[in-house]
Design a protein around this motif. Structure first.
Motif, PDB file in Angstrom:
ATOM      1  N   GLY A  74       0.805  -1.227   0.000  1.00  0.00           N
ATOM      2  CA  GLY A  74       0.000   0.000   0.000  1.00  0.00           C
ATOM      3  C   GLY A  74       0.833   1.269   0.000  1.00  0.00           C
TER       4      GLY A  74
ATOM      5  N   THR B 222      -6.408  -2.704   4.219  1.00  0.00           N
ATOM      6  CA  THR B 222      -6.693  -1.326   4.612  1.00  0.00           C
ATOM      7  C   THR B 222      -7.877  -1.165   5.564  1.00  0.00           C
TER       8      THR B 222
ATOM      9  N   HIS C 210      -3.082   3.590   2.396  1.00  0.00           N
ATOM     10  CA  HIS C 210      -3.567   2.217   2.381  1.00  0.00           C
ATOM     11  C   HIS C 210      -2.466   1.290   2.903  1.00  0.00           C
TER      12      HIS C 210
END
Lengths: 163, 771
Positions: free
Chosen positions: B263, B375, B371
């Motif tokens: 992320g 998440t 994220h």
């Protein structure tokens, strides 16, 4: 202070890298990772923490694992350096490399050359390690993808194959 | 059959399963084990390459009175400097983040203007002839800061009288999200008992081993060529084009192998700075950030999960009210997605008739949070799964039975607009508990112990929602006269095996061996939209797009076969990688060659996820991604030390497209989960980020992971992805902390409610050290 650092000092280096001799002048402050990646184009050795913690830049100097980010090139004078590019013989992968593929011992692959080189040093010293010994030896090789189960399995498999 | 035998049988079964899958090796691993794989740092310099270094704020919150870069600019070898006073009229505000359900406003300049709002915020970028000069120049820039009081706690940030971080907004509240069904007041009235539980998760850092923010940036003749490790290159082109006022087609992003992301791999502020400088000095610019810089690019949202749970005397859940406080750090970044994901996952996987979830997302002076693998869900699962365990035990009901009674069953709907539950939790739980030789019953905690070591076992369930939204995904397939198929796409290989997945799907669809399929690296010049490798999207959306491209390529081959060899297209079919009509059959190569040796056939494939609409919180989803986990732990009650002896997790994958890779993803999630459960926390104190380097931030190493780690998948081929697959890469990580937390309670009868679970917190919970 970097202003005072004399960057003109060089060292006349003779070193063997992956079986090939190399001689030339290198700056005294150049690290081995800079030498390998920058001068020899051996980019398989990876830069990560640059503080001798993560193990991504592990190479072997005279069969012992070192962090090439924190090892000055001139220290390798007269020695033999082995990097990930020097493991396979032609198309023939080292048993460790083949076992890493079979066991998904790599995911993003960034720590992989360091993991394999550290494992190589282990098997040179101890051809049949236990899982516990493997985990202890590799405590300085971080894999954030969490491929540890695959890495451990690969090293065990390669060690059995060698015997 | 005894449990131990059952487990041995399962492991045997698993081994033969892997062997029976007759999988080719993962296609990216040959390059990765030989050092041949190229990452951003490994790409060769472009002609005229320059090197950039960054100046980051040492303060978490300060006003910038002045910046003097004149000394740096006079240093020989320095080519260009960018900071707030060197913008050449460019608006430094980065484009607002886009979210399908929220209207977000731009709040982050790529270089600090009036204030810095986090330790590590970009203040200046310098480009020079070599990296050493760039680093020296950065040290010569003088910044006059006026330190301001920092805020490191989202709840404090929302309290009246807190200093406001973005003055023009007048509040530290970024956004709110709500999810409701039933009538929660009525639910609590109907409940026989009501419990309140609070669980917290700290900020953590993704820590990909390849630092965040490397690039090669070239901006010449109003065209951008950018090489960067990013998870969503196609989306990035739009943002970069918007920022510099270019036509999106003038921005080309290429992505080499990416050294992990989870992320975190995005186009960073410094990359915008590098692009700006490249245009200014008319030369390409390279960024190679350090581990310290990487640490200050991104983080995971700290979160407070506060639940009120109503239960009837028969153990049926009656009502759930959750208040979430989400800490997004200094700027919006991933605030909307994370808050929404947290809100829609805070109820776990249970049948609860009356639910009310309220999430507030606040600014603080932490590194902006984005994220992170699963998440928002890691934090909420820590909350709901510990809370469920706690409530069950307080009701005198076995947690396993409580979960069996309340977990949604296959075919049930949680609320309007959701897909039906598509797994059998009781089966997942049976396998997860059996894998650690556990009958699922609690230990009799509180009994006198013979030694100061106590063992316990616990479990957790996970319900990650499947991929959500993202728009249409495209892939292109080509076949040349040699019969080699190549798949073009914008799906970075960031570690999960995405390129292998593409290769398997293409080979299976066309009926050819994987060795005849090549997978290109992402290149946005191909104009193939894809939202990126996140949110368990790749198997579902890219997998379907590749399958569709393969089907379309078959049709193209059939049309050409009919044209070249006679007959109507409907008389032709593709069987096992050959084109057949009656008793005649041809290889693909033979048919393509009819157009000449340099001929190439092409097809486009696409996939569209269900639409995301404002009216339904769960819209855009097409399946669930469930798992169950169990842990056995041992606590040393004298020292508080914790050892995880066994861990098992069973994920419902629908169908694993490449079993060994999928299993490695499940295991990898567990390993990262260990870090988040036991070690990881980004610590802020006295205005600064204290542990912002690999050497100061404890990550899981091999010795932390028990040999008895059992990761398996259920494959009912009932998912909507290719061959019945589901997204499954994020479902294991979320189970780790609550399974361990519940096992600790099982062992010693006390609960740790704040992650990470350290020895100190265990001793404190035991009352052996003071608060």
């Amino acid at each position: 202070m970097q202003d005072e650092l004399d960057t003109s000092q060089t060292f006349a280096l003779s070193v063997t890298v992956n079986g090939r001799p190399w001689s030339g002048d290198v700056p005294v402050e150049e690290t081995l990772i800079e030498f390998l990646r920058g001068r020899l184009g051996l980019t398989g050795t990876k830069r990560s923490c640059e503080a001798q913690v993560c193990g991504a830049c592990t190479v072997l100097v005279d069969r012992r694992p070192i962090s090439s980010c924190s090892y000055l090139t001139f220290e390798a004078n007269g020695k033999s350096v082995l990097t990930i590019e020097g493991l396979a013989i032609g198309e023939q992968l080292d048993p460790l490399q083949a076992a890493f593929i079979r066991n998904i011992g790599a995911q993003c692959g960034y720590c992989t050359p360091g993991q394999i080189m550290a494992a190589k040093a282990l098997l040179l010293e101890n051809p049949s390690p236990t899982r516990e010994q493997i985990a202890h030896w590799l405590r300085g090789n971080i894999c954030r993808c969490g491929a540890y189960p695959g890495i451990a399995a690969a090293i065990l498999e390669a060690s059995r194959e060698k015997r | 059959m005894g449990i131990r035998n059952w487990r041995e049988a399962k492991i045997e079964n698993l081994k033969s399963k892997i062997e029976n899958h007759e999988e080719s090796p993962r296609i990216d691993l040959q390059d990765k084990v030989t050092g041949a794989a190229k990452y951003i740092d490994d790409l060769p310099d472009l002609p005229g390459m320059t090197y950039a270094a960054t100046l980051l704020s040492p303060y978490s919150h300060a006003r910038i009175r002045a910046i003097d870069s004149s000394k740096a600019e006079r240093l020989p070898g320095v080519l260009g400097v960018v900071h707030r006073d060197r913008l050449d009229g460019l608006n430094p505000l980065l484009p607002a983040h886009r979210h399908e359900l929220f209207q977000l406003t731009a709040d982050q300049p790529f270089v600090a203007t009036d204030k810095v709002r986090f330790d590590g915020e970009l203040v200046a970028v310098v480009a020079a002839e070599d990296m050493r000069t760039a680093l020296r120049a950065v040290e010569m820039i003088e910044v006059d800061y006026e330190p301001l009081p920092p805020l490191f706690d989202a709840t404090e940030a929302l309290a009246p009288g807190a200093p406001i971080l973005h003055e023009s907004r007048g509040t530290n509240l970024l956004l709110e999200d709500k999810l409701e069904w039933g009538d929660v007041k009525r639910g609590f009235k109907e409940a026989d008992r009501v419990f309140e539980e609070v669980y917290t998760s700290p900020a953590m850092f993704h820590h990909p081993m390849e630092p965040i923010g490397g690039c090669v940036a070239q901006f010449a003749n109003d065209e951008i060529n950018l090489w960067a490790p990013t998870s969503s290159p196609f989306r990035d082109t739009g943002e970069i084009a918007h920022f510099f006022g270019l036509d999106p087609e003038k921005v080309r992003v290429r992505v080499p192998y990416v050294g992990g992301g989870f992320g975190s791999k995005v186009i960073t502020s410094a990359i915008f700075g590098a692009l700006f400088l490249s245009r200014k000095i008319r030369r390409p610019v390279r960024l190679a950030p350090s581990a310290q810089e990487s640490f200050r690019q991104n983080s995971r949202h700290a979160m407070v999960y506060k639940a009120k749970i109503g239960v009837k005397s028969d153990g049926a859940l009656a009502a759930l009210q959750v208040d979430l406080v989400v800490d997004t750090g200094a700027y919006t970044t991933g605030g909307a997605t994370v808050t929404h994901n947290a809100a829609i996952s805070a109820w776990g996987c249970y049948r609860i008739p009356h639910v009310s979830i309220h999430a507030r997302c606040a600014y603080t002076n932490k590194v902006p949070a984005s994220h992170t693998r699963a998440t928002g869900k890691v934090q909420t699962t820590w909350g709901i799964e510990c809370a469920i365990d706690s409530v069950a035990r307080q009701m005198g009901i076995e947690p396993l039975e409580f979960r069996k009674k309340n977990a949604l069953r296959r075919g049930e709907f949680v609320a309007k607009g959701t897909p039906a539950m598509d797994t059998d939790y009781s089966e997942l739980m049976a396998e997860a508990t059996a894998a650690i030789q556990w009958n699922g019953r609690s230990s009799s905690s509180g009994l006198p112990r013979a030694s100061h070591f106590a063992r316990g076992r616990g479990m957790a369930l996970s319900l990650r929602h499947g991929s959500q939204g993202g728009g249409r995904a495209y892939a292109m397939a080509t076949i040349d006269a040699r019969g080699v198929v190549k798949i073009h796409h914008n799906t970075p290989e960031i570690g999960q095996g995405t390129h292998n997945l593409i290769s398997v799907v293409a080979a299976k669809t066309l009926g050819i061996p994987q060795s005849e399929v090549r997978v290109a690296q992402p290149d946005t010049a191909m104009q193939l939209p894809f939202a990126g490798v996140s949110a368990q999207r790749t198997t579902m959306q890219m997998g379907k797009a590749v399958e569709n491209a393969g089907e379309n390529l078959k049709q193209e081959l059939i049309r050409l076969a009919a044209q070249a060899k006679g007959g109507k297209p409907e008389e032709w079919q593709v069987v096992q990688g050959r084109l057949c009509r009656a008793e005649r059959s041809f290889t693909f190569s033979e048919i393509v060659r009819t157009l000449g040796g340099s001929a190439v056939l092409k097809s486009i494939g696409s996939h569209s996820p269900p639409p995301t609409v404002r009216e339904s919180a769960f819209s855009g989803m097409d399946h669930w991604a469930p798992s169950a986990a169990a842990a056995e732990i041992e606590v040393d009650c004298e020292t508080g030390e914790l050892r995880v002896l066994q861990f098992s997790v069973i994920a419902d994958a629908g169908k694993a497209i490449h079993y060994a890779s999928a299993k490695a993803q499940v295991e990898g999630g567990v390993v990262m989960g260990f870090g988040h459960a036991l070690f990881e926390e980004v610590v802020y104190q006295e205005g600064q980020l204290l542990n912002g380097h690999t050497a100061e931030y404890r990550l899981p190493v091999m010795g932390d992971i028990p040999e008895a780690l059992y990761a398996s998948m259920v494959e009912n081929e009932d998912g909507p992805g290719p061959f019945g697959s589901k997204g499954m890469s994020q479902t294991s990580i979320v189970t780790v902390a609550p399974a361990i937390g519940n096992a600790i309670y099982d062992a010693i009868g006390v609960r740790v409610r704040d992650l990470p679970i350290t020895a100190e917190k265990i001793l404190r919970a035991l009352g052996k050290i003071g608060k």
